[in-house]
Design an enzyme around this catalytic site. Structure first.
Site, PDB file in Angstrom:
ATOM      1  N   ASP A 168       0.842  -1.192   0.000  1.00 44.11           N
ATOM      2  CA  ASP A 168       0.000   0.000   0.000  1.00 44.11           C
ATOM      3  C   ASP A 168       0.876   1.241   0.000  1.00 44.11           C
ATOM      4  O   ASP A 168       1.796   1.369   0.825  1.00 44.11           O
ATOM      5  CB  ASP A 168      -0.909  -0.005   1.232  1.00 44.11           C
ATOM      6  CG  ASP A 168      -1.983   1.054   1.149  1.00 44.11           C
ATOM      7  OD1 ASP A 168      -3.054   0.753   0.587  1.00 44.11           O
ATOM      8  OD2 ASP A 168      -1.756   2.184   1.649  1.00 44.11           O
ATOM      9  N   ASP A 185      -1.953  10.431 -10.429  1.00 44.08           N
ATOM     10  CA  ASP A 185      -2.073   9.414 -11.485  1.00 44.08           C
ATOM     11  C   ASP A 185      -0.737   9.203 -12.190  1.00 44.08           C
ATOM     12  O   ASP A 185      -0.409   8.083 -12.583  1.00 44.08           O
ATOM     13  CB  ASP A 185      -3.142   9.825 -12.504  1.00 44.08           C
ATOM     14  CG  ASP A 185      -4.551   9.549 -12.011  1.00 44.08           C
ATOM     15  OD1 ASP A 185      -4.695   8.907 -10.944  1.00 44.08           O
ATOM     16  OD2 ASP A 185      -5.515   9.962 -12.683  1.00 44.08           O
ATOM     17  N   GLU A 213      -4.560   2.599  -4.352  1.00 41.45           N
ATOM     18  CA  GLU A 213      -3.119   2.553  -4.108  1.00 41.45           C
ATOM     19  C   GLU A 213      -2.713   1.250  -3.442  1.00 41.45           C
ATOM     20  O   GLU A 213      -1.655   1.162  -2.819  1.00 41.45           O
ATOM     21  CB  GLU A 213      -2.690   3.746  -3.238  1.00 41.45           C
ATOM     22  CG  GLU A 213      -3.236   3.737  -1.836  1.00 41.45           C
ATOM     23  CD  GLU A 213      -4.606   4.408  -1.680  1.00 41.45           C
ATOM     24  OE1 GLU A 213      -4.981   4.695  -0.534  1.00 41.45           O
ATOM     25  OE2 GLU A 213      -5.285   4.647  -2.691  1.00 41.45           O
TER      26      GLU A 213
END
Length: 301
Positions: A168, A185, A213
């Protein structure tokens, strides 16, 4: 001449039947002689129907004759010939066969009907290409080029994983809020490129993007220790993204959790422990790898 089968037909009856068919049809003798045909069949070879009758198929089209000889090997022993597609006259045709046998079970004639399926075949190929393209879009995450959540769920159903890992990005919401969606992005796009290069270079398992994410790896050939080493290498490599975006080294990083699929743990249970290990990593300062073993969570050094 009468051709017999389950019923009996005279040549005149068969001629009437063939003539009204909206598709190409020909009645062939075992030696390849054209006994009957309709104009649709004659049109294949740009010949008048009257010129076609009585000729041998090898005089008309040698490839068709050779194919017919192969078909006879099946039909002459009483076996059914399954319809198949064959290309001639520049078009795809589906050929159907009806064999007629005499009272002595000897093959007397073969009725061949050809249905033009070129347009259907083209549509089927287009549909197959579309389905393949759709499947690729389903299996690949559009933004990162990594394997998608859909692909992860499909793979998860196979239950072959030995070790699972959750990754993560740290504080990604803050990055998104501070620098904007476009910038965030761009980080994900570059992250996808880097991870795909690592997967290819080291022949690692696929990495699945399962959330904004969040990423998952299913290891099927690695031990817990080997999986931790790979995940830690990924963690270190992701730090190299910071200079690319002119950021300090502590902004783009990941926290990782790893757990082995060992009895009595299922893959889903191992994923839960990997998730808890990941939150341990975040609680202990982020940018680290924790793994679950036995009943405890440990930092990977």
């Amino acid at each position: 001449m009468v051709v017999t089968g389950a019923k009996q037909y005279s040549l005149a009856q068969l001629q009437d039947l063939i003539q009204i068919l909206p598709i190409a049809a020909v009645l062939l003798a075992p030696d390849g002689k054209v006994l009957l045909a309709n104009q649709h069949y004659a049109d294949f070879f740009n010949q008048d129907l009257t010129d076609l009758l009585g000729k041998n198929l090898k005089e008309i089209d040698i490839d068709c004759y050779r194919s017919y000889c192969n078909d006879l090997r099946i039909l002459s022993v009483g076996q059914v010939l399954v319809p198949f597609e064959h290309k001639f006259a520049g078009r795809e045709h589906r050929l159907n066969f009806q064999a007629y046998y005499g009272d002595n079970q000897q093959l007397q004639a073969v009725l061949v009907c050809a249905v033009d399926v070129s347009d259907l075949t083209a549509r089927q190929r287009l549909l197959a290409q579309y389905n393949q393209h759709l499947q690729q879009k389903l299996e690949l995450d559009e933004l990162t080029g990594l394997s998608s959540r859909h692909a992860f769920q499909q793979r998860l159903n196979q239950q072959n994983a030995l070790v699972v890992a959750l990754l993560d990005l740290d504080d990604f919401k803050e990055i998104n809020d501070r620098y904007g969606h476009v910038f965030a992005d761009r980080i994900l796009v570059e992250l996808g490129k880097q991870l795909n290069q690592l997967i290819t270079a080291h022949q690692w398992p696929a990495i699945y993007r399962v959330g904004g994410e969040e990423f998952v790896i299913l290891f099927e050939q690695h031990s817990l220790a080997a999986a931790c080493a790979i995940v830690n290498e990924i963690r270190q490599h992701i730090l190299s993204l910071n200079p690319l975006f002119a950021l300090s080294n502590d902004i783009i990083s990941i926290s990782c959790g790893v757990a082995a699929v060992m009895h009595p743990l299922s893959v889903m249970q191992a994923l839960e422990y990997a998730d808890q290990a990941m939150y341990q990593a975040k609680a202990q300062g982020k940018n680290s790898v924790y793994y679950y073993q036995g009943t405890e969570f440990y930092p990977y050094a």
